[in-house]
Write an enzyme that holds these catalytic residues in place. Sequence first.
Site, short mmCIF file in Angstrom:
data_model
loop_
_atom_site.label_atom_id
_atom_site.label_comp_id
_atom_site.label_asym_id
_atom_site.label_seq_id
_atom_site.Cartn_x
_atom_site.Cartn_y
_atom_site.Cartn_z
CB CYS A 10 -0.91 -0.01 1.23
SG CYS A 10 -1.82 1.54 1.41
CB VAL A 50 -4.06 -0.11 5.92
CG1 VAL A 50 -4.58 -1.10 6.93
CG2 VAL A 50 -3.84 -0.76 4.56
CD GLU A 62 -8.51 9.13 4.54
OE1 GLU A 62 -7.66 9.42 3.67
OE2 GLU A 62 -9.51 8.44 4.30
CB SER A 63 -1.62 8.32 4.16
OG SER A 63 -2.21 8.83 2.97
N1 LIG Z 1 -7.24 7.96 1.48
C1 LIG Z 1 -6.65 6.83 2.16
C2 LIG Z 1 -6.49 5.72 1.16
C3 LIG Z 1 -6.01 4.43 1.79
C4 LIG Z 1 -6.24 3.24 0.88
O1 LIG Z 1 -6.93 3.33 -0.15
N2 LIG Z 1 -5.65 2.10 1.26
C5 LIG Z 1 -5.89 0.89 0.51
C6 LIG Z 1 -4.64 0.05 0.37
S1 LIG Z 1 -3.43 0.85 -0.60
C7 LIG Z 1 -6.92 0.05 1.20
O2 LIG Z 1 -6.89 -0.10 2.41
N3 LIG Z 1 -7.84 -0.48 0.41
C8 LIG Z 1 -8.89 -1.30 0.88
C9 LIG Z 1 -10.24 -0.77 0.46
O3 LIG Z 1 -10.29 0.25 -0.24
O4 LIG Z 1 -11.22 -1.37 0.83
C10 LIG Z 1 -5.30 7.23 2.76
O5 LIG Z 1 -4.70 8.22 2.29
O6 LIG Z 1 -4.87 6.63 3.76
#
Ligand SMILES: N[C@@H](CCC(=O)N[C@@H](CS)C(=O)NCC(=O)O)C(=O)O
Length: 191
Positions: A10, A50, A62-63
């Site tokens: 990720c 995550v 949220e990163s």
């Molecule tokens: N906006 C979020 C995006 C986080 C994200 O999309 N993480 C992905 C992995 S790279 C995830 O957990 N995906 C699972 C899902 O969307 O259900 C951030 O900045 O933390």
Amino acid sequence: MITLYDADRCPYCARTRIALAEKGVEYETVVIDLDDRPSWIYEKNPLGRVPVLEDEAFLLPESAVINEYLEERYPEPALWPADAAERAFGRLLVFRFDQLAKPYYALRREEAGARDRLDAELAKLNAALEAQPYLSGRAYGLADIAYVPWLLRARDRMGVQLEAFAALSAWVERLSERPAIAAELDVVAAL
Ligand SMILES: N[C@@H](CCC(=O)N[C@@H](CS)C(=O)NCC(=O)O)C(=O)O
């Protein structure tokens, strides 16, 4: 103790891994299998995504927000420039990150025209980096950290040649000399 709910593949998690490493913060990792996410992850983040940072009882997803939190909680070394305008410009880049993410994920889905759209965004980043060494200006920081995980994955996992974008390519090389980014390169190599 800080806990990071994390997944190697990720790039959003990579943003937080890099910020934690830059600040020398000790933390525990709980690896989440993105192909088979545990149901309890929704108790940590209602969206089930995550990264999630846990600091004692405080849960934060949220990163981009996590990295802002880390910057305030661990001010040294600073990862936003001292100059207010550079700081604001860096935040603008993070805010508009989807301009890169959309064509990147479209290319991952092998959508028609995605490569051209990604190249157009890479050209914009390249133009910015022709004028200044780092994305927010004179100093390395959270804007660079917000973008570089996708550039590493595009180059090393998706075969996107960065040589055509000389300033962008030099920026990736410059960043890769930092131990926090070199560690992320190892993560990408092991994916
Ligand atoms: N906006 C979020 C995006 C986080 C994200 O999309 N993480 C992905 C992995 S790279 C995830 O957990 N995906 C699972 C899902 O969307 O259900 C951030 O900045 O933390």
